[in-house]
Structure formats: C-alpha cells, structure tokens
Design an enzyme around this catalytic site. Sequence first.
Site, PDB file in Angstrom:
ATOM      1  CG  HIS A 142      57.981 -36.157  39.007  1.00 21.85           C
ATOM      2  ND1 HIS A 142      59.239 -35.605  39.054  1.00 21.85           N
ATOM      3  CD2 HIS A 142      57.883 -36.996  40.066  1.00 21.85           C
ATOM      4  CE1 HIS A 142      59.868 -36.106  40.099  1.00 21.85           C
ATOM      5  NE2 HIS A 142      59.078 -36.941  40.736  1.00 21.85           N
TER       6      HIS A 142
ATOM      7  CG  ASP B 184      53.234 -41.803  44.293  1.00 17.21           C
ATOM      8  OD1 ASP B 184      53.739 -42.753  44.901  1.00 17.21           O
ATOM      9  OD2 ASP B 184      53.586 -40.625  44.444  1.00 17.21           O
TER      10      ASP B 184
HETATM   11  N1  ACO Z   1      46.468 -32.861  37.187  1.00 22.07           N
HETATM   12  C1  ACO Z   1      46.085 -31.757  36.506  1.00 22.07           C
HETATM   13  N2  ACO Z   1      46.876 -30.717  36.233  1.00 22.07           N
HETATM   14  C2  ACO Z   1      48.149 -30.793  36.665  1.00 22.07           C
HETATM   15  C3  ACO Z   1      48.634 -31.916  37.383  1.00 22.07           C
HETATM   16  C4  ACO Z   1      47.738 -32.972  37.621  1.00 22.07           C
HETATM   17  N3  ACO Z   1      48.138 -34.060  38.293  1.00 22.07           N
HETATM   18  N4  ACO Z   1      49.930 -31.729  37.695  1.00 22.07           N
HETATM   19  C5  ACO Z   1      50.262 -30.527  37.204  1.00 22.07           C
HETATM   20  N5  ACO Z   1      49.198 -29.975  36.582  1.00 22.07           N
HETATM   21  C6  ACO Z   1      49.172 -28.679  35.877  1.00 22.07           C
HETATM   22  C7  ACO Z   1      49.229 -27.538  36.870  1.00 22.07           C
HETATM   23  O1  ACO Z   1      47.936 -27.092  37.227  1.00 22.07           O
HETATM   24  C8  ACO Z   1      49.992 -26.503  36.085  1.00 22.07           C
HETATM   25  O2  ACO Z   1      49.131 -25.853  35.213  1.00 22.07           O
HETATM   26  P1  ACO Z   1      49.280 -24.250  35.008  1.00 22.07           P
HETATM   27  O3  ACO Z   1      50.677 -24.025  34.561  1.00 22.07           O
HETATM   28  O4  ACO Z   1      48.249 -23.939  33.969  1.00 22.07           O
HETATM   29  O5  ACO Z   1      48.991 -23.652  36.336  1.00 22.07           O
HETATM   30  C9  ACO Z   1      50.944 -27.316  35.212  1.00 22.07           C
HETATM   31  O6  ACO Z   1      50.331 -28.612  35.072  1.00 22.07           O
HETATM   32  C10 ACO Z   1      52.324 -27.461  35.824  1.00 22.07           C
HETATM   33  O7  ACO Z   1      52.174 -28.066  37.098  1.00 22.07           O
HETATM   34  P2  ACO Z   1      52.864 -27.540  38.444  1.00 22.07           P
HETATM   35  O8  ACO Z   1      51.976 -27.824  39.619  1.00 22.07           O
HETATM   36  O9  ACO Z   1      53.333 -26.140  38.261  1.00 22.07           O
HETATM   37  O10 ACO Z   1      54.097 -28.493  38.480  1.00 22.07           O
HETATM   38  P3  ACO Z   1      54.958 -28.803  39.726  1.00 22.07           P
HETATM   39  O11 ACO Z   1      56.253 -29.283  39.211  1.00 22.07           O
HETATM   40  O12 ACO Z   1      54.980 -27.647  40.666  1.00 22.07           O
HETATM   41  O13 ACO Z   1      54.143 -29.965  40.457  1.00 22.07           O
HETATM   42  C11 ACO Z   1      53.393 -32.081  41.165  1.00 22.07           C
HETATM   43  C12 ACO Z   1      54.458 -31.319  40.384  1.00 22.07           C
HETATM   44  C13 ACO Z   1      53.230 -31.506  42.580  1.00 22.07           C
HETATM   45  C14 ACO Z   1      53.836 -33.535  41.307  1.00 22.07           C
HETATM   46  C15 ACO Z   1      52.053 -31.997  40.396  1.00 22.07           C
HETATM   47  O14 ACO Z   1      52.208 -32.528  39.100  1.00 22.07           O
HETATM   48  C16 ACO Z   1      50.901 -32.709  41.125  1.00 22.07           C
HETATM   49  O15 ACO Z   1      50.287 -32.118  42.004  1.00 22.07           O
HETATM   50  N6  ACO Z   1      50.626 -34.002  40.763  1.00 22.07           N
HETATM   51  C17 ACO Z   1      49.632 -34.762  41.446  1.00 22.07           C
HETATM   52  C18 ACO Z   1      50.197 -35.303  42.755  1.00 22.07           C
HETATM   53  C19 ACO Z   1      51.184 -36.428  42.556  1.00 22.07           C
HETATM   54  O16 ACO Z   1      50.946 -37.357  41.793  1.00 22.07           O
HETATM   55  N7  ACO Z   1      52.307 -36.344  43.294  1.00 22.07           N
HETATM   56  C20 ACO Z   1      53.331 -37.403  43.270  1.00 22.07           C
HETATM   57  C21 ACO Z   1      54.630 -36.877  42.750  1.00 22.07           C
HETATM   58  S1  ACO Z   1      55.782 -38.202  42.606  1.00 22.07           S
HETATM   59  C22 ACO Z   1      56.380 -38.412  44.157  1.00 22.07           C
HETATM   60  O17 ACO Z   1      56.385 -37.561  44.989  1.00 22.07           O
HETATM   61  C23 ACO Z   1      56.917 -39.745  44.456  1.00 22.07           C
END
Ligand code: ACO
Length: 421
Positions: A305, A362
């Site tokens: 998140h 979620d």
């Molecule tokens: N699985 C694996 N790796 C992940 C995940 C994941 N679910 N989420 C983040 N990471 C990693 C990224 O690859 C990144 O790695 P890096 O720094 O080596 O490139 C690091 O963790 C940081 O993640 P970011 O994507 O930069 O974090 P951001 O805050 O931009 O993204 C997000 C948040 C979009 C929710 C992300 O965690 C994700 O895609 N999760 C899966 C989708 C999801 O569950 N969304 C629901 C959110 S809650 C809602 O909207 C109600």
Amino acid sequence: MTRKATLTIDGKTIELPILEGSCGPDAIDVRNLYQNTGLFCYDPGFMSTASCSSGITYIDGDQGVLLYRGYPIEDLVEKCDFLDVAYLLFYGELPDSQQRELFEQSITHHTMVHEQLRSFFQGFRRDAHPMAVMVGVVGALSAFYHDNLDIYDAKQRETASHRLIAKMPTIAAMAYNYSRGCPLPYPRNDLTYAQNFLKMMFALPSENYQINPVVAKAMDIIFILHADHEQNASTSTVRLAGSSKANPFACIASGIAALWGPAHGGANEAVLTMLKQIGSKENIPKFIERAKDKNDPFRLMGFGHRVYKNYDPRARIMRKACHDVLDQLKIEDPLLEIALELERIALEDSYFIDNKLYPNVDFYSGLVFKALEIPASMFTVIFSVARTIGWVSQWNEMMTDPGQKIGRPRQLYTGQTLRHL
Ligand code: ACO
C-alpha cells in the site's frame, strides 16, 4: 512561532513556512517556490506531496491506524452502521437520533432513479464490465441534474451528495441484473442501506428473497471499511475534476474510472483471480518467487500500500469478517486456506518484510464477496458504492475551502527544444 525550512539554491537562501497538521507529518508550504526561485517540485505519483488539507480521514501508515473524523475504524465497525458513518464523514460528527432519522429519510427518498435512466442500460452489451456501465450511467446522472444545480449553494451540494449516496446502490444493482439478463430492480425504502442493496442485487420478481442477517451485516462492514481513505487515486481524481467546478455527478464518474484499475479498487477482483491461479498451497512458493522477481511483472495482489507500511487495519477487520461469514454460512472455501498460507509465508519473507508489504483491505474482501455470492466483476462496483460517501464528503470540503484553486500540476519538460521546419 511558525517553523520554517530554509532552502539554498545557487547561493540564494529562501525560507519556506512549515504548516502543522493536527496529527501526522507537517508539510512544507511550497506554494511560492516557483515565484521565488523559478523552480518546480518534481514528485510524480505524489510520493511526498500533500495536495490539500483535509479534516475527514487520517491514516497513520506506519502504525496501521485509520480514523474517520477522529474515530478509529475498529470502533465504528463495532458500534455504528454505514449510515451513521456516512453522516459522520459528511457532516463531521455522529448523528443524534433526530439527525439520523432525517438523514435516513433523505437517503431513502432519493434511492429511485429517473425512469429514463433505465433506458441507458439497453445501450450496453450484456457482457460489458459493470464498472464500464457504472462510469457511463453515473456520468449520465449529470445530464439529469445539471441545469438547475448551483454548486456554490451548500444546500444544493448537500442534495446532490444525498442523491449520489442513495442512487449508487440502485445503479450498481441495475448494472448487475442487466448483465445477467434479469429485470432491473427498484429500491425498497423500508430496508437498511445494506439490506436494500442485497435485495436489489439478488431478488427476482418470481420469488421471495430472504435477507440473511449475516450477509447484511457483512455488507454493512464492507461499506464502512471502504467509505473513505483520504487522498487516494480516485478521491484525488474527484477533487481534481471538481476543482474545475465540474458537475458533481460527472466528478464521481471520474472517481469510478480511477477506482477501476487493479492497482486501486480493482485489486480485490485480482486477488481472487490470483488465488485461483495459485490453485493449491504447494504452488505458493513459486508465486512468492515470481512476486520477488524484478523481471516478472507479477505482483502479489492484495499486498502493499502506498500509505500503510504496516498491516492495513481494514484488512484485519476484513480477515475476521471473512472467518465469521464463512463459519456462520458454513462455507468451506479452499481459497481461504490458500490466502491464509500465502499471508503467513509472505509475512515471514525478507522481501516483503524489507519492503514493508502487508495485506491490504483487498486481500480478504474478495473472499467475503465470494461467500456472499457476489460475482468478481461486481467487487469494484461495490467498492465504488461505499466510496461515494468519501468522494462527496471530500468534494464538499474542497468546495468550502477558501484557498481552493483549480488543480493544475506543472511538469519537468524533457522533450525537444525549439526547432523549426
Ligand atoms: N508484490 C510484490 N512486490 C511489490 C508489491 C506486491 N504486491 N507491492 C509493491 N512491491 C514492491 C515494488 O516492486 C517495489 O519494489 P522496488 O522498490 O524494488 O521497485 C516496492 O515493493 C515498493 O512498491 P511501489 O510499487 O513503489 O509502491 P507504491 O506505493 O507505488 O505501490 C501499490 C502501492 C500500487 C498498492 C502496490 O503495493 C501494488 O501494486 N500492490 C498490489 C495491488 C494492490 O493490492 N492494490 C490495492 C491497494 S489498496 C486499495 O486501493 C484499496
């Protein structure tokens, strides 16, 4: 005394005021930065940028805390129903009995949609994704409520907001019934918000529909948990659209569009797809490895998140609701077993620990929806029904903010410099 940050650029030092919030990080006021330095702030994705000030919802992402108007989400789920929470978000305080009665009356009086709106559905293919239908039909509401709507009048903003809160369940249930070839439902104003929604979703004219109280309670919790979440992508979209003083129904349609994506509201649908894809507990390590592989676009859906760097408090409540619902309805879902094991393994894995990736709301909501026999394509639609109160509350707050300006980000230009043919 106001704290100040100093910034030195090319030997010139300027002072920037630090604005204090009531809790959470303070913010450096950079509104005059460009005027004083000729420089912009570069912050794609708003990683370090507060786009507004707001008194509605507070999240402490490190501690895993969520407050609506100061009340912890756990207390609200335990002691209130969705309409209490909706009132709280919109007006700032929980209602007394008279306020509650009037609010309920107003919401129930606005649940019907114009008969002509029903004909919009015929224009969609039966297999259209219900979120596509929601974007279109909610956007179309603006055509019904535009000419006489004065968005500078607080009373008219309130009525428009009540209309949206009331009509969203009706439109969502219509979208579902259209997709399954059933008659479009009408609301029943003697039922609670959650009961009415369930009845519109599942009742058929040919049969009696008994509302299961366990299911209605779970639906009410889902509505409360998704009601608001400060400046997330869809809420920021609503604010940005609203900042141009656009029609509020059109603004909410833009919020629905932003919510649709799998990185935001669409994740619960994606979680269920992922759990099915994993198929059995033995396959979990393979998928964990894929999630960690930078060359593989696969992410563990329902994990991570932007704000929570701890367990999402909504996920904890949803996890419990999931167990309660499955127990009470006597459902054994092998996907829950996979989810629990996936969560256990991920929470012990250094990649997820180091990146502070915890289950978000979620992760378990899809399993609850499944137990309630709600099809995956409707998950995000239900999220949009619940989030409407957050959107209209934020829109109203923005409209009354004296410092509000049209949202107009700038850019770091990296294209061609001036050239001639
Ligand atoms: N699985 C694996 N790796 C992940 C995940 C994941 N679910 N989420 C983040 N990471 C990693 C990224 O690859 C990144 O790695 P890096 O720094 O080596 O490139 C690091 O963790 C940081 O993640 P970011 O994507 O930069 O974090 P951001 O805050 O931009 O993204 C997000 C948040 C979009 C929710 C992300 O965690 C994700 O895609 N999760 C899966 C989708 C999801 O569950 N969304 C629901 C959110 S809650 C809602 O909207 C109600």
